[in-house]
Scaffold this motif. Structure first.
Motif: not given
Length: 241
Positions: A85-99
């Protein structure tokens, strides 16, 4: 101990300043263990009041969402809550903060899957049900379209990411927090209390987003995973007893 508390206060001040004026800058090379501990102290300190409110308010959980302790065994819960869940949620909600075109692909796929599962199919996003192929196919199409758009408009989007970064930052943690409202029965009381009920997740989202931008995605995943250890143990023990 006093040094850790002082550093936590200083870090909280930096976090507050960043919240007022989010700026996309080059990430730091690494995060020290003490810095990670300071972020955890900030998270628990700010969330404590709102967690107590949850107990006082006694807002009922959604009857359509089964507790994880009723669905999985001890070690499965530990693995899900502290790793997957931490991996998936960070990819989902935070990864896109850098293009990045791959971050656009993964985050749009995961977010579409989450929304589709929760609001249309009324399913847990990690549950395996007969409609799983549909819940994966539509998000995959959305993700691939986002990827194609990111490739075609790379320069323009890269510039737009920097220009509109504050909005992306705010959206990331507000969306992370508000989607957790689905854990509760939706009624007038829940809607009124929504800002308080989702405050712990919003606070966590702010901190994880800041760490993701300032230190990198791997550190926000680590922080998120460590933060989940206590609730994971509680849910896992509940599954036994």
């Amino acid at each position: 101990m006093s040094d850790i508390l002082i550093n936590s206060y200083r870090l909280a001040h930096k976090l507050y300043q960043f919240l007022l004026n989010p700026v996309l800058t080059k990430p730091k090379l690494q995060m020290k263990a003490q810095t990670l501990l300071c972020f955890l102290i900030i998270k628990f300190a700010l969330s404590f009041v709102f967690v107590m409110l949850l107990f006082i308010a006694k807002v009922p959980r959604s009857s359509s969402v089964k507790p994880m302790s009723e669905q999985y065994g001890f070690w499965t819960i530990i693995l899900l809550v502290t790793v997957l869940i931490p991996i998936l949620e960070e990819l989902m909600f935070r990864s896109f903060l850098r293009f990045n075109k791959y971050y656009v692909l993964v985050s749009s796929f995961l977010l579409t899957h989450l929304v589709l599962s929760k609001f249309y199919f009324k399913e847990g996003w990690l549950t395996i049900t007969p409609d799983l192929p549909t819940r994966l196919t539509i998000p995959l199409i959305v993700g691939l379209l986002g990827f194609a758009l990111a490739v075609k408009l790379k320069q323009r989007l890269n510039k737009a990411w920097s220009t509109y970064f504050p909005y992306l930052f705010y959206i990331s943690f507000l969306l992370f927090g508000l989607l957790h409202i689905t854990k509760f029965e939706i009624n007038a009381k829940t809607i009124i209390l929504a800002p308080f009920l989702t405050a712990p997740q919003v606070i966590g989202g702010i901190i994880y987003s800041y760490v993701r931008v300032q230190y990198g995605l791997i550190y926000s995943i680590k922080l998120h995973a460590i933060n989940n250890v206590v609730p994971a143990m509680v849910m896992a023990m509940t599954s036994i007893y």
